[in-house]
Design a protein around this motif. Structure first.
Motif, mmCIF file in Angstrom:
data_model
loop_
_atom_site.group_PDB
_atom_site.id
_atom_site.type_symbol
_atom_site.label_atom_id
_atom_site.label_comp_id
_atom_site.label_asym_id
_atom_site.label_seq_id
_atom_site.Cartn_x
_atom_site.Cartn_y
_atom_site.Cartn_z
ATOM 1 N N ASP A 1 6.399 52.753 19.332
ATOM 2 C CA ASP A 1 5.075 52.867 19.930
ATOM 3 C C ASP A 1 4.029 52.492 18.890
ATOM 4 O OD1 ASP A 1 3.135 53.355 21.792
ATOM 5 O OD2 ASP A 1 3.529 55.507 21.993
ATOM 6 N N VAL A 2 2.832 52.216 19.361
ATOM 7 C CA VAL A 2 1.665 52.039 18.497
ATOM 8 C C VAL A 2 0.714 53.176 18.834
ATOM 9 C CG1 VAL A 2 -0.218 50.531 17.789
ATOM 10 C CG2 VAL A 2 1.952 49.536 18.549
ATOM 11 N N ARG B 1 -2.611 45.700 20.778
ATOM 12 C CA ARG B 1 -1.301 46.350 20.925
ATOM 13 C C ARG B 1 -0.188 45.306 21.022
ATOM 14 N NH1 ARG B 1 0.889 51.282 22.580
ATOM 15 N NH2 ARG B 1 2.933 51.049 23.558
ATOM 16 N N SER C 1 -1.146 56.967 22.396
ATOM 17 C CA SER C 1 -0.722 55.570 22.410
ATOM 18 C C SER C 1 -1.928 54.647 22.495
ATOM 19 C CB SER C 1 0.207 55.313 23.596
ATOM 20 O OG SER C 1 1.440 55.975 23.422
ATOM 21 N N LEU C 2 -1.881 53.558 21.726
ATOM 22 C CA LEU C 2 -2.936 52.552 21.805
ATOM 23 C C LEU C 2 -2.878 51.910 23.191
ATOM 24 C CD1 LEU C 2 -5.109 50.872 20.262
ATOM 25 C CD2 LEU C 2 -3.277 49.261 19.712
#
Length: 427
Positions: free
Chosen positions: A237-238, A221, A214-215
């Motif tokens: 999610d990013v 973000r 995850s970022l």
């Protein structure tokens, strides 16, 4: 005996034509043929350099000049090997020989024969692939060691061989169970497989090649998530992909549906691009989501796969073609090499149409990115940076781009962004 004399062959041809026409109709209706109105005074003339420096252009031209012949040679070698195995008894003999080592049952011939056939093609093209990797190393585009490169080749082969063997096994089982209508059942199964594959790819195939994290929380973000919300397509999610283990290329994409949808950023992006250019790339990818491009592509793929399966049902009922392959009937495992050749040849023939549609869809996503971010300067800077880093030819030969180009050229994308500026009154 002609193809039409065999039971069900004529019906298979009719269904292939109907589904093929349906696929073309979907293409004609859903493809965005005109993504941006013409601004007053006409379109912006294309700049073949796309604003890149002479040094950047020379480097990109040298890179593609070294890589294009290898790409063509690999394509031709793969097709020649597939034809040699599929249009002569050689492929059938190979299938029978490897199957004989474990009892010679028809299913054993398929499960071992398909990997053997695919391996033959991979081994012939492997030296060309190694040369291409050497070129990417020479120009700093690849960061893979040879151990990781071999691992990627092996994993790719294993996935391809396993999936293809299972699909062919199911198809041959249908041929044996329903000799007159197998192609119809196989077509339905293929349609389902295309749909399921679109959903499973991000959670099954992608992790075989990359690790994702995850970022971390921060402005980028938050901005990416806000873009997705504004786009009407919230993401789960990013993620950051460890692409730098393999390449210095820059990329991002959105994958998955619904609860599995996520934005994926190459870690190379975070190292080299300012946030506004990353957001421009993400906005482009969100454009595909907003337009349901994956769903539309899945529908096109499903119709095309159904048509191809029905066409295969017609072709594999043609006695002269079976004799050439050394097979007695479509139920004979020795027909596998012929079937794989037909798939390869059909894919090659369909490539220009697929890429024509793809270029239009990508252009629409570019317009969407500009509409979403309202930042043409970042879009243009990002396109130039991608071309410079990824060593893309901003203005490739027309014939090459027509056949192999899945995206508009960099020169076309920058000119379109300038058209957008003029339409928006930004100049």
């Amino acid at each position: 005996m002609s193809a039409g004399d065999r039971p069900g062959a004529r019906a298979a041809l009719v269904v292939a034509l109907v589904l093929g026409l349906a696929a073309l109709l979907v293409v004609a209706v859903t493809t965005p043929w005109d993504v941006l109105p013409e601004p007053p005074g006409g379109r912006t003339p294309l700049d073949p350099t796309a604003g890149l420096s002479a040094e950047q252009l020379a480097r990109a031209e040298a890179f593609v000049g070294a890589l294009r012949p290898a790409s063509l040679l690999s394509l031709l070698l793969g097709l020649v090997v597939s034809a040699l195995l599929g249009l002569t008894p050689l492929g059938g003999r190979l299938v029978r020989a490897v199957g004989a080592r474990v009892g010679g049952r028809w299913w054993a011939q398929v499960l071992l024969g398909v990997p053997a056939l695919i391996l033959a093609g991979r081994l012939v093209t492997l030296p060309v692939s190694a040369y291409a990797e050497t070129v990417r190393h020479r120009y700093g585009l690849s960061t893979r060691g040879w151990g990781l490169w071999l691992r990627d080749v092996a994993v790719s082969f294993a996935i391809s061989a396993a999936l293809t063997a299972l699909i062919v096994l199911a198809a041959l089982w249908l041929v044996r169970r329903a000799p007159r209508t197998w192609w119809a059942w196989a077509g339905l199964a293929t349609v389902g497989l295309v749909v399921v594959g679109s959903f499973l790819y991000p959670v099954v195939i992608e992790p075989a090649f990359n690790r994702f994290e995850s970022l971390p929380a921060g402005e980028l973000r938050s901005d990416v998530i806000a873009l997705a919300e504004e786009n009407g397509t919230p993401v789960r999610d990013v993620l950051v992909s460890d692409a730098s283990r393999r390449t210095t290329a820059l990329n991002a994409y959105v994958s998955g549906f619904g609860s599995t949808r996520r934005v994926v950023l190459y870690d190379t992006l975070l190292e080299r691009l300012p946030d506004e250019e990353i957001e421009s790339i993400v906005a482009h990818e969100l454009g595909h989501v907003a337009a349901d491009d994956v769903l539309t592509g899945t529908l096109m793929g499903a119709l095309g796969a159904g048509a191809a399966t029905a066409l295969a049902g017609w072709l594999l009922s043609w006695a002269p073609l079976l004799r050439r392959a050394g097979a007695e009937s479509p139920a004979d495992p020795r027909v596998v090499a012929l079937a794989l050749f037909l798939v390869s040849a059909g894919g090659l023939v369909g490539t220009p149409v697929q890429n024509l549609v793809s270029r239009q869809i990508e252009a629409r996503a570019d317009v969407h990115a500009l509409d979403l971010t309202r930042d043409p300067e970042a879009f243009i800077a990002m396109q130039r940076r991608l071309a410079s880093t990824n060593l893309g030819d901003p203005d490739p030969p027309a014939a090459w781009h027509w056949w192999f180009g899945s995206h508009p050229t960099v020169a076309q994308r920058i000119a379109m962004a300038e058209d957008w500026q003029r339409l928006e009154g930004r100049r």
